[in-house]
Design an enzyme around this catalytic site. Structure first.
Site, mmCIF file in Angstrom:
data_model
loop_
_atom_site.group_PDB
_atom_site.id
_atom_site.type_symbol
_atom_site.label_atom_id
_atom_site.label_comp_id
_atom_site.label_asym_id
_atom_site.label_seq_id
_atom_site.Cartn_x
_atom_site.Cartn_y
_atom_site.Cartn_z
ATOM 1 C CG ASP A 1 -0.507 12.054 21.433
ATOM 2 O OD1 ASP A 1 -0.345 12.839 22.389
ATOM 3 O OD2 ASP A 1 -0.196 10.858 21.489
ATOM 4 C CG ASP B 1 -2.109 -0.993 1.008
ATOM 5 O OD1 ASP B 1 -2.186 -1.618 -0.076
ATOM 6 O OD2 ASP B 1 -2.928 -1.134 1.926
ATOM 7 N N GLY B 2 1.998 1.228 0.689
ATOM 8 C CA GLY B 2 2.863 2.401 0.734
ATOM 9 C C GLY B 2 3.380 2.777 -0.642
ATOM 10 C CB THR C 1 -9.218 0.831 6.178
ATOM 11 O OG1 THR C 1 -8.730 1.167 4.876
ATOM 12 C CG2 THR C 1 -10.704 0.583 6.105
ATOM 13 C CE1 TYR D 1 -1.627 6.821 13.830
ATOM 14 C CE2 TYR D 1 -1.223 8.887 12.704
ATOM 15 C CZ TYR D 1 -1.127 8.105 13.835
ATOM 16 O OH TYR D 1 -0.518 8.600 14.959
ATOM 17 C CB SER D 2 -8.376 7.646 10.050
ATOM 18 O OG SER D 2 -9.618 8.006 10.604
ATOM 19 C CG ASN E 1 -4.155 6.059 2.650
ATOM 20 O OD1 ASN E 1 -5.114 5.703 1.982
ATOM 21 N ND2 ASN E 1 -3.340 5.195 3.231
ATOM 22 C CG ASP E 2 -3.324 9.370 6.328
ATOM 23 O OD1 ASP E 2 -2.188 9.648 5.880
ATOM 24 O OD2 ASP E 2 -3.572 8.313 6.919
ATOM 25 C CE LYS F 1 -5.938 23.314 25.689
ATOM 26 N NZ LYS F 1 -6.215 23.713 27.078
#
Lengths: 295, 295, 295, 295
Positions: free
Chosen positions: D182, D77-78, D193, D195-196, D152-153, D180
């Site tokens: 991370d 995927d990367g 599907t 990191y989120s 993706n994001d 506030k």
């Protein structure tokens, strides 16, 4: 927490309903095998029914509770929860033979029944002592009408029609919070991987003595599960009128709740003694059941 | 868990940096008041700096740790976490005066400083004993290079560049799980309302003795927070190479992690003794901080 | 999505039951005020009851649905959900006057009733078009027995006795997943801040056209809420026998489910037209209701 | 959303680094096969390196972006996320051949490479059009210094040292909330599907056009993921000084953030055209990757 060796003389056999074929297949060789070891056996109604016409007597739950010094449970986690209530008073050790898929509690696959029983009656198995929850239900907050020791959980849950229920929670006589939502779960460590987890609760390692309170679909987003220490005394005041709301003990005993009723929760003075293999590894069960680490 | 009365003679004063105006306003009347009660005072560098030119001596953290028998902390929860490390060895009780908004630990509003101190030195306050976590970091799993007792948490956290890190978790020498994600938090009951909660962890009542392990953004959806009993010995093997990953003790001390390093976590032999009002109610703080029950 | 100006002639007034004092206090000046503007008014039964003996006629829901060209709703979000069903066919715009605490839908505080109505009848208000969900219930998967357009959500929810229910979900005729748990919620963007959110669902901005499917206490930890595009056609096959399970439309209409029943969900051809102030800010309501950003 | 048939002439081959053995094993038969079909091939540096000494020329990413009319991606995927940026301007279709475990994007197992390619060049494959996100980074909120279209994001994420970061979010020029924690993730349906989801976000069906904003370990418990409609224009003002905070595009391009910087997010004018089998079923991939329905 491991306790001393188990050397049983009288064995109670408790079986899951509607599984007569599997139960018969297992009992047919098991009963002579147990007799051959010089052990007495007490069968419950379901076991007898599964055997067909037979000279064996049925024993009721009270008789088994009074006399057995080992319970063999043929079924799944639900059957063991039911057996735990029989076992409570005399803390009879329980061995769970799994008829279906691996359970958290019924850990012995039926194929290994004789191998494991051999180990058990030679004293090679040990009993894990699992903390239980004691629950009293007080009508109008006054008179105790129900009193149960459960292994997994006590649940207050709205019926299908009620839109939302409202309870007030007190811990050691301090007001904790008001909860609006579908209900609330009070779970032991053992119960933490059951309904409490589905509602978003944390896993408690089985040696944890605490009680986790997990709200079910809380109206307020900030109401997270809380883990209380074993010394806690919790009281839940039920505030909703005209709802079909139940308090449910170990998923098996349901009692209707009315406005003004109070549910008292504390750690039980009893434990459930679950027979486990010395090779057993809790985390393997957890990984297997939860599919941890996959994907 | 409440312990015996506190009757201090020598008071260490620890202060939050960059708050010199508020600190000076509080110290100006406080120092003569304490002197008037016959108490010796040891001020840290930040306190002295806030006072401007003054004949008072600075004491370093080690001196305060050796001699003080009460720590007054002017600041917020972060300043108290730092004070807890000074207090550990001799378990010096800590009184937190809040300079800003209500904290979980720094509970006395600055307006009530003298009222509360009066109660404290007459022995009317009691110390809550809060469980701490002991952490050892072993380079290549062999040599201990860091050793800390923390009040809140020990965190393994990926840096901004790393995409995902990988650790293996062991409990009492049993493999628990492999975790891929942003990291993992080991938290005490006291720390459960801090970072662990933001990562989805449960609340542990402050008298709970367990350790909660909360994954941070886990790759596997099934990896829920686990509450371990106080007797647990956890080991985390760090498996990712070439990452800028840190282990962070109480949010204040950061140490880089390398592939093969092992982090050992267990309950500390020490506790933090937090001075609290006999009227204090943990759940009020919780409701106030988390906005429970609102909306 | 804003539509053309509203210039009503006939106004239907719908009111929340059991709030007769507040309703009367509002209607007493409102009715002459509306008459003075030359507007006809149709009152529902609850409104008439609250007024006491009066020469005014009651109109039933069907009559109001046929003739009104503006609905004024005195109540809360529940009363508006009910009004939305009356409004559906002719897409009558709805103005919600709030009798209690701020709602997501009933946004006008009762103190501002006349100010806002003045703006509305001069055409200064605009109607936000909110997506609705269309639901058909098919007995044995064959014959449609129920058909509803709802503004918030369609919920399948187990009763108090059932331990867990089982459904199969299909999207555009593809098998999606089997769900075991307490139930499942199909929610519009408008409904996303109601029950779906309590069950762990995401917030959908009101202009989002998608449908969110949120499992309730799912047995499988990986079953996350899914947001489907507006074009989706979802089918849910109910697989549990002998359970007291209901499908509930907008929290108000409950119909029992039987094994083999199929619930079809798609975006409705209708919308709900909610009158909102041009100054209205969705995020302010969200912050206020959810206590965002506090603490 | 399916688009017209793909009939490529010039094929760009993009390969995952550090996988030279697998890449060579696949390219050795693939290159003559493509030549035999009369197709030109452009290999990237990694592909050439994996082949060893060879007369083939390296093409850089810009050349491939200008001339190829099909991208074959050997990797996971990367590698496809990286290819998506090359493909953006001319919307070149992408076929992902999976070298490892099944991905959400790289769906063709390497064993089926020739079978699938045969279908593709005979026009039997179709391209799914996946929505992308456009992101601009403005220094001091003024000058655009970075501009990316991602599949993706876009993620704002604190480094290891920072304790918590602070941003203000605006949607269509309305203040949404202060966060506030991370960090925060802005994800497309395709990225939902990734990191989120690890941060607690919902799944968005790939045809969903919305943008989901998922907070990472938010300090405020009420800050849930929000799904915005495709028309949204989001602005994030970064408010923390002296932190090592990055904005990360598709997990691959990291840019440091400074106080006062503004990140603008909207739906991209471009799409990624992913070649998928007509037999492909998104939910199968989802079940397989997430282990849905197991246990």
């Amino acid at each position: 927490m491991m306790s001393k060796k188990i050397l049983p003389k009288t064995i109670g056999i408790l079986t899951k309903p509607h599984r007569s074929t599997e139960v018969r297949q297992l009992l047919t060789p098991l009963l002579p095998w147990l007799a051959g070891k010089g052990l007495s056996v007490m069968l419950d109604r379901e076991a007898i029914l599964s055997m067909g016409p037979s000279p064996l007597s049925v024993f009721d739950r009270e008789e088994i509770a009074r006399s057995a010094d080992l319970l063999i449970v043929l079924g799944g986690d639900g059957t063991i929860l039911s057996a735990a209530r029989i076992a409570t008073q005399r803390q009879i050790p329980i061995l769970g033979i799994n008829l279906g898929t691996l359970g958290f509690l019924a850990e012995v696959p039926k194929e290994e029944t004789f191998l494991v029983l051999d180990s058990v009656i030679s004293g090679h198995y040990v009993a894990e002592r699992r903390a239980m929850i004691h629950a009293d239900l007080l009508k109008n907050g006054e008179r105790i009408t129900e009193s149960h020791d459960v292994l997994n959980d006590v649940v207050i849950n709205k019926g299908t029609t009620a839109r939302m229920i409202e309870v007030e929670i007190y811990a050691n006589n301090h007001f904790v919070t008001e909860m609006k939502g579908d209900g609330v779960i009070f779970s032991s460590a053992t119960g933490s991987t059951a309904y409490s987890m589905a509602a978003g609760g944390p896993i408690l390692h089985p040696e944890s003595q605490g009680i986790v309170m997990t709200p079910i679909c809380p109206h307020t987003l900030t109401q997270r599960p809380i883990v209380f220490p074993e010394s806690v005394r919790l009281e839940t005041l039920f505030k909703t009128a005209d709802a079909h709301v139940m308090v449910i003990f170990d998923g098996q005993i349901s009692v209707p709740l009315e406005k003004g009723d109070v549910l008292r929760i504390s750690r039980s003075d009893h434990v459930t003694r679950l027979l486990v293999s010395p090779d057993r590894n809790y985390f393997e069960v957890l990984r297997d059941k939860l599919r941890w680490g996959d994907a």
